[in-house]
Design an enzyme around this catalytic site. Structure first.
Site, mmCIF file in Angstrom:
data_model
loop_
_atom_site.group_PDB
_atom_site.id
_atom_site.type_symbol
_atom_site.label_atom_id
_atom_site.label_comp_id
_atom_site.label_asym_id
_atom_site.label_seq_id
_atom_site.Cartn_x
_atom_site.Cartn_y
_atom_site.Cartn_z
ATOM 1 N N ARG A 1 -26.129 -6.330 -57.894
ATOM 2 C CA ARG A 1 -24.895 -5.559 -57.730
ATOM 3 C C ARG A 1 -23.991 -6.095 -56.612
ATOM 4 N NH1 ARG A 1 -25.057 0.924 -57.105
ATOM 5 N NH2 ARG A 1 -25.598 0.561 -54.922
ATOM 6 N N ARG B 1 -30.154 15.485 -51.724
ATOM 7 C CA ARG B 1 -31.101 14.383 -51.880
ATOM 8 C C ARG B 1 -32.480 14.751 -51.349
ATOM 9 N NH1 ARG B 1 -27.400 9.743 -51.737
ATOM 10 N NH2 ARG B 1 -28.447 7.763 -51.564
ATOM 11 N N ARG C 1 -34.943 2.242 -50.339
ATOM 12 C CA ARG C 1 -34.139 3.318 -50.929
ATOM 13 C C ARG C 1 -34.823 3.863 -52.185
ATOM 14 N NH1 ARG C 1 -28.641 0.980 -52.078
ATOM 15 N NH2 ARG C 1 -27.704 3.000 -51.809
ATOM 16 N N LYS D 1 -25.127 6.496 -62.073
ATOM 17 C CA LYS D 1 -24.583 7.796 -61.666
ATOM 18 C C LYS D 1 -23.067 7.778 -61.496
ATOM 19 C CE LYS D 1 -26.608 8.481 -57.969
ATOM 20 N NZ LYS D 1 -26.338 8.674 -56.583
ATOM 21 N N ARG E 1 -23.245 -5.082 -50.791
ATOM 22 C CA ARG E 1 -23.300 -4.025 -49.783
ATOM 23 C C ARG E 1 -24.475 -4.278 -48.839
ATOM 24 N NH1 ARG E 1 -22.741 1.661 -52.955
ATOM 25 N NH2 ARG E 1 -24.580 2.034 -51.685
HETATM 26 P P1 AMP Z 1 -25.235 6.191 -51.779
HETATM 27 O O1 AMP Z 1 -23.962 5.461 -52.024
HETATM 28 O O2 AMP Z 1 -25.293 7.523 -52.453
HETATM 29 O O3 AMP Z 1 -26.443 5.362 -52.064
HETATM 30 O O4 AMP Z 1 -25.290 6.524 -50.210
HETATM 31 C C1 AMP Z 1 -25.237 5.487 -49.241
HETATM 32 C C2 AMP Z 1 -25.986 5.912 -47.978
HETATM 33 O O5 AMP Z 1 -25.376 7.094 -47.421
HETATM 34 C C3 AMP Z 1 -27.438 6.307 -48.189
HETATM 35 O O6 AMP Z 1 -28.304 5.178 -48.208
HETATM 36 C C4 AMP Z 1 -27.688 7.197 -46.978
HETATM 37 O O7 AMP Z 1 -27.832 6.434 -45.794
HETATM 38 C C5 AMP Z 1 -26.369 7.963 -46.876
HETATM 39 N N1 AMP Z 1 -26.413 9.205 -47.675
HETATM 40 C C6 AMP Z 1 -25.650 9.518 -48.754
HETATM 41 N N2 AMP Z 1 -25.932 10.745 -49.220
HETATM 42 C C7 AMP Z 1 -26.919 11.238 -48.422
HETATM 43 C C8 AMP Z 1 -27.655 12.447 -48.404
HETATM 44 N N3 AMP Z 1 -27.440 13.419 -49.313
HETATM 45 N N4 AMP Z 1 -28.586 12.612 -47.434
HETATM 46 C C9 AMP Z 1 -28.818 11.646 -46.511
HETATM 47 N N5 AMP Z 1 -28.173 10.467 -46.484
HETATM 48 C C10 AMP Z 1 -27.224 10.253 -47.433
#
Ligand code: AMP
Length: 220
Positions: free
Chosen positions: A127, A88, A171, A13, A160
């Site tokens: 990663r 999400r 996740r 993405k 991470r």
């Molecule tokens: P990402 O880098 O998009 O995987 O986001 C990292 C973390 O941020 C996720 O595992 C969630 O804890 C939080 N997060 C990001 N976007 C959202 C969302 N739209 N709704 C809820 N939590 C989010």
């Protein structure tokens, strides 16, 4: 143009979002980056979000929706936006649809980068990101030139806290349970563009540009 990019972690993405920014002159808004930045700055939202993020859990909608909608109202997003990581959940998608008319905008297309679950797990467990700027590498698919160091800024590569196997499993589970309904939501609106993301990066990018019906000349 206002776009939503939907894909599980590890679907590519971020890379495709950069392509869209370059080709369309729109602004990338990644909810994960927004949260990571808030954590780094130690803001109240950051302190609350960190607890969820470290477990790989979703930050509650009451925090997430307000934060992202406030950002979208900023003038820097007027040229158009590619939303990455938000919405999400179906509730987030509904909240976005309710808020956009007030900002005089609408979502044009939602893009789903479809990648099989096993491939996602493999990609994620390899990663690493660099400490200073979060440049992304992968021991299997995109190794750094010097092991353990970022090619771009030389800072050490780290995993991470949400890229450990147990957290990755959680996740991915949440993605298929909670975010696939968002794909159906936009399909029902006739806005979905589904792309097979289990292909080389360049091919995925080409399909994306073609699917959106843009030519490179048009977009410049
Ligand atoms: P990402 O880098 O998009 O995987 O986001 C990292 C973390 O941020 C996720 O595992 C969630 O804890 C939080 N997060 C990001 N976007 C959202 C969302 N739209 N709704 C809820 N939590 C989010």
């Amino acid at each position: 143009m206002n776009l939503i990019l939907i894909g599980a972690q590890g679907s590519g993405k971020g890379t495709q979002a950069s392509l869209l920014v370059e080709e369309l002159g729109i602004v990338h808004l990644s909810s994960g980056d927004v949260f990571r930045n808030a954590v780094k700055l130690g803001t109240p939202v950051g302190l609350e979000a960190k607890e969820y993020m470290d477990r790989g859990a979703f930050v509650p909608d009451r925090i997430t929706i307000r934060l992202i909608l406030d950002m979208l109202a900023q003038p820097e997003y007027t040229p158009g936006v590619v939303l990455d990581g938000f919405p999400r959940t179906r509730d987030q998608a509904r909240a976005l649809d309710e808020a956009l008319p007030e900002l005089h905008r609408a979502i044009d297309r939602a893009i789903y980068l479809n990648v099989p679950r096993e491939t996602l797990f493999e990609r994620l467990s390899g990663r690493f990101v660099c400490r200073d700027h979060q440049h992304v590498f992968n021991v299997k698919t995109k190794p750094p030139l010097v092991p353990g160091l970022c090619d771009i800024d030389g800072s050490p590569l780290i995993q991470r806290s949400d890229d450990t196997p147990a957290v990755i499993e959680k996740r991915l589970h949440d993605f298929f349970e909670q975010t696939i309904p968002v794909v159906h939501y936009y399909r029902a609106q006739g806005k979905l563009l589904e792309i097979d993301g289990h292909q080389p990066i360049e091919r995925v990018g080409a399909l994306l540009i073609e699917g959106l019906g843009i030519t490179i000349e048009e977009s410049r």
